[in-house]
Motif scaffolding. Structure first.
Motif, PDB file in Angstrom:
ATOM      1  N   LEU A  33     -48.298 -18.318 -39.918  1.00 14.82           N
ATOM      2  CA  LEU A  33     -48.647 -18.039 -38.789  1.00 14.82           C
ATOM      3  C   LEU A  33     -49.492 -16.778 -38.399  1.00 14.82           C
ATOM      4  O   LEU A  33     -48.737 -15.789 -38.426  1.00 14.82           O
ATOM      5  CB  LEU A  33     -47.805 -18.371 -37.659  1.00 14.82           C
ATOM      6  N   ARG A  34     -50.856 -16.998 -38.388  1.00 13.59           N
ATOM      7  CA  ARG A  34     -51.451 -15.456 -38.156  1.00 13.59           C
ATOM      8  C   ARG A  34     -52.317 -15.644 -36.782  1.00 13.59           C
ATOM      9  O   ARG A  34     -52.701 -16.782 -36.269  1.00 13.59           O
ATOM     10  CB  ARG A  34     -52.951 -15.516 -39.153  1.00 13.59           C
ATOM     11  N   ALA A  35     -52.149 -14.379 -36.152  1.00 16.00           N
ATOM     12  CA  ALA A  35     -52.669 -14.385 -34.829  1.00 16.00           C
ATOM     13  C   ALA A  35     -54.004 -14.879 -34.552  1.00 16.00           C
ATOM     14  O   ALA A  35     -54.397 -15.403 -33.568  1.00 16.00           O
ATOM     15  CB  ALA A  35     -52.292 -13.187 -34.502  1.00 16.00           C
ATOM     16  N   ASP A  36     -54.853 -14.579 -35.568  1.00 15.30           N
ATOM     17  CA  ASP A  36     -56.288 -14.865 -35.499  1.00 15.30           C
ATOM     18  C   ASP A  36     -56.541 -16.338 -36.092  1.00 15.30           C
ATOM     19  O   ASP A  36     -57.607 -16.692 -36.127  1.00 15.30           O
ATOM     20  CB  ASP A  36     -57.121 -13.871 -36.424  1.00 15.30           C
ATOM     21  N   ASP A  37     -55.718 -17.286 -36.597  1.00 17.03           N
ATOM     22  CA  ASP A  37     -55.968 -18.276 -37.045  1.00 17.03           C
ATOM     23  C   ASP A  37     -56.164 -19.395 -35.656  1.00 17.03           C
ATOM     24  O   ASP A  37     -54.947 -20.253 -35.515  1.00 17.03           O
ATOM     25  CB  ASP A  37     -54.694 -18.724 -37.899  1.00 17.03           C
TER      26      ASP A  37
END
Length: 295
Positions: free
Chosen positions: A186-190
């Motif tokens: 889980l990436r904040a920018d995804d």
């Protein structure tokens, strides 16, 4: 004149905590007792073994005195359950992965569960602070006849304080070697994953509840467990609990429930309800939630 460089600020030391828990069966028949032995290195340990359900089931509460995990920290937990034992493990509070300057914070638990042993892995929520670089892994190794259930509940950012997960990444992995591997980054920018109706649909809290068996479950027993979970999900939906969930069996002997929620409390309430239903159906045991959950 000699110019001296200004003193540099020392980097904080990273923690490497290791905890080993061994459970053995002592006695026979109605007098059987699950006896625990623990060893630790660094800031990771358990409180005194408790037996609120009688001697067969050992309750342990994990504690991490520093209060959070930062970049560079590593926590390793090794569980060994001998035949016929039953261990329930929870935590004294939320597991917090704090903002990192770039190093990765890691936690990895490995559980070997011998025949006819039972494990309940029930930590309180994990909080991924904005800017964290974190990995949270769990490896389950059940022998034939062993069974386990547990959950992972993840809050991205601080939903209650309206502080979003605006930077960083969180990797969560659950593995049943040779049978099942779930690995999510889980990436904040995804934003596609986080906001899409096919992803997290904007929910900041996600949860996974699992039941695994070392031997494939009989079809009828597996279906009863699925039905028990679905009934708890329907009851939660009827009470407007606020969590959306579904349950499935990706293979015989592996049941997985997934939930999305706007906050931690509805998701935790749902997990506890399904855990209680599974405990009754699979093991003929009442819920008996650990006391620390009510503090």
């Amino acid at each position: 004149m000699t110019l001296l460089a200004p003193p540099s600020t020392p980097k904080p030391a990273s923690w490497h905590g290791r905890l080993s828990l061994r459970y053995r069966s002592d006695g026979a028949g109605d007098g059987t007792r699950t006896v625990a032995h623990d060893t630790h290195h660094g800031p990771l340990r358990v409180l005194q073994a408790l037996y609120p359900e009688g001697p067969r089931i050992c309750h342990h509460v994990l504690v991490h005195p520093p209060g959070g995990i930062v970049g560079g920290d590593e926590l390793d937990i090794d569980l060994q359950l001998q035949a016929g034992t039953h261990a329930l493990i929870t935590t004294a509070g939320a597991t917090r992965f704090y903002r990192s300057a770039g190093a990765v914070a890691r936690q990895h638990a490995v559980a070997h569960i011998a025949e006819e042993a039972r494990l309940e892995w029930l930590p309180l929520e994990t909080i991924a602070y904005s800017g964290c670089m974190a990995e949270n892994r769990l490896t389950l190794q059940p022998d034939p006849g062993a069974e386990a259930m547990g959950w992972e509940l993840l809050a991205l950012g601080l939903p209650a304080a309206r502080e979003p997960f605006a930077a960083g990444r969180f990797l969560q992995q659950l593995e049943l070697p040779g049978r099942w591997l779930e690995r999510g980054l889980l990436r904040a920018d995804d934003t596609l994953l986080r906001d899409s109706p096919l992803g997290l649909a904007g929910a900041p809290v996600l949860a996974t509840l699992w039941f695994v068996a070392g031997t494939p479950l009989a079809a009828a027993r597996q279906e009863r467990l699925l039905d028990a979970a679905r009934a708890a999900i329907d009851a939660a939906a009827g009470s407007a609990i606020g969590a959306r969930a579904g349950v499935t069996a990706p293979q015989p002997g592996v049941l997985v429930l997934r939930a999305l929620s706007p906050s931690v409390e509805p998701a935790m309430a749902l997990l506890q309800a399904v855990r209680g239903a599974w405990r009754a159906e699979a093991w003929a045991l009442p819920p008996n939630p650990p006391r620390v959950w009510r503090l």
